[in-house]
Scaffold this active site. Structure first.
Site, short mmCIF file in Angstrom:
data_model
loop_
_atom_site.label_atom_id
_atom_site.label_comp_id
_atom_site.label_asym_id
_atom_site.label_seq_id
_atom_site.Cartn_x
_atom_site.Cartn_y
_atom_site.Cartn_z
N HIS A 10 11.42 -1.62 -2.73
CA HIS A 10 10.65 -1.35 -1.55
C HIS A 10 11.58 -1.10 -0.17
CE1 HIS A 10 7.10 -2.17 -4.29
NE2 HIS A 10 6.41 -1.88 -3.10
N1 LIG Z 1 -1.92 -2.96 -11.27
C1 LIG Z 1 -2.89 -2.55 -10.74
N2 LIG Z 1 -3.84 -1.95 -11.55
C2 LIG Z 1 -4.99 -1.35 -10.61
N3 LIG Z 1 -4.92 -1.14 -9.36
C3 LIG Z 1 -4.06 -1.94 -8.70
C4 LIG Z 1 -2.91 -2.75 -9.37
N4 LIG Z 1 -2.05 -3.01 -8.35
C5 LIG Z 1 -2.50 -2.79 -7.11
N5 LIG Z 1 -3.62 -1.94 -7.28
C6 LIG Z 1 -4.53 -1.45 -6.24
O1 LIG Z 1 -3.81 -0.86 -5.42
C7 LIG Z 1 -4.47 -1.30 -4.04
C8 LIG Z 1 -3.23 -1.72 -2.93
O2 LIG Z 1 -2.72 -0.29 -2.82
P1 LIG Z 1 -1.49 -0.10 -1.54
O3 LIG Z 1 -1.76 -1.25 -0.51
O4 LIG Z 1 -1.18 1.12 -1.39
O5 LIG Z 1 -0.29 -0.64 -2.39
P2 LIG Z 1 0.70 -1.90 -2.13
O6 LIG Z 1 -0.10 -3.07 -2.64
O7 LIG Z 1 2.06 -1.47 -2.81
O8 LIG Z 1 0.88 -1.88 -0.64
C9 LIG Z 1 -4.98 -2.75 -4.28
O9 LIG Z 1 -6.11 -2.81 -3.43
C10 LIG Z 1 -5.56 -2.45 -5.68
O10 LIG Z 1 -6.84 -1.93 -5.76
#
Ligand SMILES: Nc1ncnc2c1ncn2[C@@H]1O[C@H](COP(=O)(O)OP(=O)(O)O)[C@@H](O)[C@H]1O
Ligand SMILES: Nc1ncnc2c1ncn2[C@@H]1O[C@H](COP(=O)(O)OP(=O)(O)O)[C@@H](O)[C@H]1O
Ligand SMILES: [Mg+2]
Ligand SMILES: [Mg+2]
Ligand SMILES: [Mg+2]
Ligand SMILES: [Mg+2]
Lengths: 126, 211, 126, 211
Positions: A10
């Site tokens: 990241h």
């Molecule tokens: N392994 C997963 N399977 C399904 N949805 C996931 C998974 N990991 C994260 N998410 C979804 O992604 C969302 C977060 O997205 P985002 O904030 O854009 O990504 P990051 O966590 O990388 O900052 C979470 O609220 C969840 O709904």
């Protein structure tokens, strides 16, 4: 032959620093960094990962190391777009510790499976 | 109400989705601040802004082509977990639609199902893990039950179920994604990705209501 | 109360990037980087580590994460010089993955032992 | 031959050690290139250059004070595993000497033993792990056997044993430090830290031979 290694993080700094650290013990190994988003924020970039796989794999295969779960998802997406190349493997290993172990294995001429195994059996502390 | 939906609907959907995500940017950021890294609103707005620009620059010929274009842009520009997840969802949805020009109830159900399955394939979350899957799965189930009532009804059923699904993530303990780092502390807060899914599916229904 | 966290790495970039990554999910936690040698090479610095322990521990204790074995030795030396403070613990955890887990735990108000435990039970992939 | 060694010997030792490490810089780098990260020669030269400068700037009053000053500087300036290891060794050695002005056989043995024990405490290596311990441990044993023959003989015995110990690391498989990443591939190469230990202990013996 040397297997190349791609670091997906990241953070651009983490990915670059990891490659510098790995290069110390693996001067002949192609270490590529795919860190941060395209616009320089904390996050991951599909483009950087796809370009990184190409750059790391100079013909002898490549192993990918990732930091958090979403980096793994991006790496898996990239491999899917690249047609799931049979000579590229994703290691389930701690990023820094796995990278050093993988780099040393690659420097020693190990193949993709052995480099991946080296990463995955790396201990946190030595 | 139209018996099938075409490219106009698809483009209207995507524009409405972009608009609501931009409008709800801060709300999604707030949700993600509590159990994540406070970027989901920014990620989604950036992704859809880029996706809509791409649709403008290279107009698609079919609904499937529109979804495929959006998929590629989301993958590249979102920057967080939502990128590969929604990217895979839209890509699989596009594949399910093929080059169909008019989508009936069954096509819409196939599209939603493929999207959900893509997210599961990519993220390996089970229902109840407090992820966007907890909005998608009830949406697919509700859409399935509404098949035969026309496209607008199918999409309305999906959107209603997604909204309830997003709400129902609140008591859950996260077992996937960043929120899982919080363990028990993730309970009591809505999952940001489930909420953005709810917004996106509502946009699909609204566009169908206008078609 | 929030426990502070010190990242000891052979690379200044890794240490800084790790702190930036951790800060995303732990805005209220004091995250300190001790990376590289005093003259900016790959390696570790006792001075940076000692200063980092002081900076990380604002009164509620601190947890230290290290990359390779020699970073651990430097950290242990630093703790010895500081009189083995009872509120500072060294985590036996993978650096990046452990840090994110530790940072989230500290943000949630966990004490030194719980923050250390969070780091040590961090999985490589989530 | 002197029956005891004092501050002059200690300073001569440290200067001789600095000189040989500077001279052997490339040799140590080459050893470390094969089973490590190619910096041991640079690390040791940098550390001893800084340590000697510090001794110049703040002249110590006793052998123990000289070793303590070197310990602190090595800790801070070496930058690799050798920093905390030699730093701890010299620090424990200094503690063993206390403020003694003249060192007899027993004091020298205590000094060497404390140094070795410090390295073990810091690095947790066992004999045979292919580390500097494999030079220090036979050196301590040989010094113990030579107690009663005078300081120069004690230190010569230690230096001779360290040289053999360093050579004997060649067939070993590394189980500690960076070389352990190489596994079986580390066999057939001499450990750089064992070699630098041999140089440092030879310098101690040479200085005693001149005292
Ligand atoms: N392994 C997963 N399977 C399904 N949805 C996931 C998974 N990991 C994260 N998410 C979804 O992604 C969302 C977060 O997205 P985002 O904030 O854009 O990504 P990051 O966590 O990388 O900052 C979470 O609220 C969840 O709904
Ligand atoms: N745990 C340990 N115990 C004892 N000696 C060790 C240990 N780890 C490394 N060493 C010694 O340190 C030497 C390497 O020193 P140096 O090259 O300065 O450090 P680095 O490996 O950090 O680059 C090795 O040759 C070995 O003798
Ligand atoms: Mg987020
Ligand atoms: Mg994020
Ligand atoms: Mg070295
Ligand atoms: Mg080094």
């Amino acid at each position: 032959m040397t297997v190349g290694i791609l670091v997906v993080s990241h953070s651009a700094k983490i990915a670059e620093g990891a490659c510098e650290l790995g290069a110390q013990m693996a001067p002949d190994v192609r270490l590529e960094a795919a860190g941060g988003t395209d616009d320089g924020r904390i996050g991951t970039s599909l483009e950087k990962v796809m370009a990184g796989v190409d750059a790391a794999n100079t013909g002898d295969g490549a192993v990918i190391l990732c930091d958090l779960g979403s980096a793994v998802m991006v790496a898996e997406s990239a491999l899917e777009f690249l047609g799931d190349p049979s000579d590229v493997a994703l290691a389930d290993a701690p990023l820094i510790e796995g990278l050093v172990a993988a780099a040393v294995a690659a420097q020693g001429g190990a193949g993709v499976a052995a480099v991946k195994a080296a990463a995955e059996s790396a201990l946190a502390l030595q | 109400m139209a018996a099938t939906l075409g490219l106009d609907w698809a483009l209207d959907w995507l524009h409405r989705a972009g608009a609501v995500l931009a409008e709800q940017r801060m709300a999604l950021i707030e949700l993600d601040r509590v159990i994540g890294d406070a970027d989901h609103g920014e990620n989604m707005e950036r992704g859809f802004t880029a996706a809509l620009a791409k649709l403008e620059a290279a107009p698609p010929a079919t609904p499937g082509a529109a979804l495929k274009s959006v998929a590629m842009t989301l993958m590249s520009t979102v920057g967080g977990a939502a990128g590969p997840l929604y990217g895979t969802a839209f890509l699989r949805a596009a594949t399910a639609l093929g080059d169909a020009e008019e989508l009936d109830d069954a096509a819409l159900l196939a599209m939603l199902t493929a999207a959900r399955d893509g997210i599961v394939a990519r993220g390996k979350a089970d229902p109840g893990d407090k992820t966007m899957i907890d909005a998608w799965t009830p949406a697919v189930d509700a859409a399935g039950a509404a098949v035969g009532q026309g496209p607008a009804a199918v999409l309305r059923a999906a959107a209603d179920a997604a909204a309830l699904g997003a709400e129902a993530t609140e008591p859950l303990v996260a077992r996937k994604g960043r929120a899982s780092y919080l363990g028990e502390r993730s309970a009591g807060h809505r999952d940001p990705g489930a909420q953005s899914t709810s917004f996106i599916l509502r946009a699909a229904a609204d566009a169908a209501g206008n078609a």
